[in-house]
Design an enzyme around this catalytic site. Structure first.
Site, short mmCIF file in Angstrom:
data_model
loop_
_atom_site.label_atom_id
_atom_site.label_comp_id
_atom_site.label_asym_id
_atom_site.label_seq_id
_atom_site.Cartn_x
_atom_site.Cartn_y
_atom_site.Cartn_z
N TYR A 212 0.92 -1.52 0.12
CA TYR A 212 0.27 0.21 0.06
C TYR A 212 1.06 1.05 -0.24
O TYR A 212 2.42 1.01 0.08
CB TYR A 212 -0.99 -0.12 0.75
CG TYR A 212 -0.21 0.56 2.80
CD1 TYR A 212 -0.17 1.87 2.88
CD2 TYR A 212 0.35 -0.62 3.19
CE1 TYR A 212 0.06 1.64 4.03
CE2 TYR A 212 1.02 -0.30 4.71
CZ TYR A 212 1.05 1.36 5.01
OH TYR A 212 1.85 1.33 5.56
N CYS A 213 0.19 2.19 -0.28
CA CYS A 213 0.83 3.91 -0.02
C CYS A 213 0.08 4.72 0.24
O CYS A 213 -0.88 4.16 1.73
CB CYS A 213 1.31 3.62 -1.19
SG CYS A 213 0.46 3.67 -2.89
N GLY A 214 0.22 5.50 0.10
CA GLY A 214 -0.90 7.07 -0.08
C GLY A 214 -2.27 6.36 -0.34
O GLY A 214 -3.36 6.51 0.30
#
Length: 283
Positions: free
Chosen positions: A240-242
């Site tokens: 995941y990231c932002g």
């Protein structure tokens, strides 16, 4: 399959793309130049792009309708995406190459969306537009005339997880956070609060998959990197990231190593919007 051919399923070198564009079945090329802080990449596209490339606007064409729990980058509606893909000239069986001006880390979102929608042959230009320019290949300021395609799309051809799935991977598998280290830790050097991370996640910035020129590290270096982060053939892996952009590039890098990771598309913007979800601060 050799390491080189495995990588070539997911990434293409500028020299190889130049050769393909002169061949009998050139790929559809998509220009995804939306960088942070620049709302619209069209001016840069108009000033010069890879010949035949079609401009794709990441925020409006590769992101679906948002709600209060979707995060900043939900996947697009499949019907809308099919209409867009046809307008870009994609037909069933076409190969697609995507590029940007941040070494592929934004174009990875196009790779993910199109692969998720069932297009098998999608590759990211290694090094992005900078690699094309460095190679001295032709640049065009002319917008191509695109014949509409007939591609048929359907969802869920890549593994996608929700918040519960991300929490389970953080507990029982490996959950990689592809954002920068400051965002993961939740504070910057000057004390600004930047959010933190999903408890149990491991910091794995997607930028660390690249060398100083913005090109992918060699396979051995990448394998050692991810093995040190706990990724191996026996542990389920998610990223995941932002907002589901940087994570997409990391999923492609892992795929090039034979690791089929899931992506939490909602990412931290979705996770942190739910007050019931805990957030960890620190390394």
């Amino acid at each position: 399959m050799s390491a080189n051919s495995q990588r070539a399923k997911y990434f293409v070198e500028a020299s190889d793309l130049a050769e393909l564009l002169q061949g009998p079945l050139p790929p559809i090329v998509l220009d995804v130049r939306n960088e942070n802080g620049v709302a619209d990449g069209r001016p840069r596209y108009a000033a010069g792009h890879i010949p035949t490339a079609v401009y794709v606007d990441l925020p409006s064409e590769l992101v679906g309708p948002r709600d209060h729990r979707s995060g900043a980058g939900p996947l697009p509606d499949i019907t809308d995406l099919q209409a867009q893909a046809r307008a870009w000239g994609i037909s069933n069986g076409d190969a697609v190459v995507v590029y940007d001006n941040v070494f592929g880390t934004k174009a990875g979102r196009a790779w993910l969306v199109l692969r998720w929608a069932g297009i098998d042959d999608v590759r990211i230009l290694n090094g992005g537009y900078a690699a094309w320019l460095e190679g001295g290949y032709e640049v065009s300021a002319k917008e191509p005339r695109v014949a509409p395609g007939d591609v048929s799309l359907s969802p869920n051809h890549l593994p996608v997880i929700d918040a519960d799935g991300a929490a389970a991977l953080a507990r029982d598998g490996v959950l990689l956070d592809a954002r920068g280290g400051e965002q993961f830790r939740g504070s910057s050097a000057d004390g600004r609060h930047l959010g933190g991370h999903i408890p149990g996640a491991v910091s794995a910035p997607t930028s660390d998959n690249l060398d100083e020129r913005g090109l992918l590290l060699d396979e051995g270096e990448l394998r050692r990197r991810f093995e040190a982060l706990g990724v191996n053939g026996s542990r389920r892996t998610g990223v995941y990231c932002g907002s589901g952009v940087a994570a997409a590039h990391e999923v492609a890098v892992l795929a090039s190593l034979g690791v089929m990771a899931s992506i939490y598309v909602g990412s931290f913007t979705a996770w942190s919007s739910d007050p019931a979800r805990p957030v960890s601060i620190g390394p």
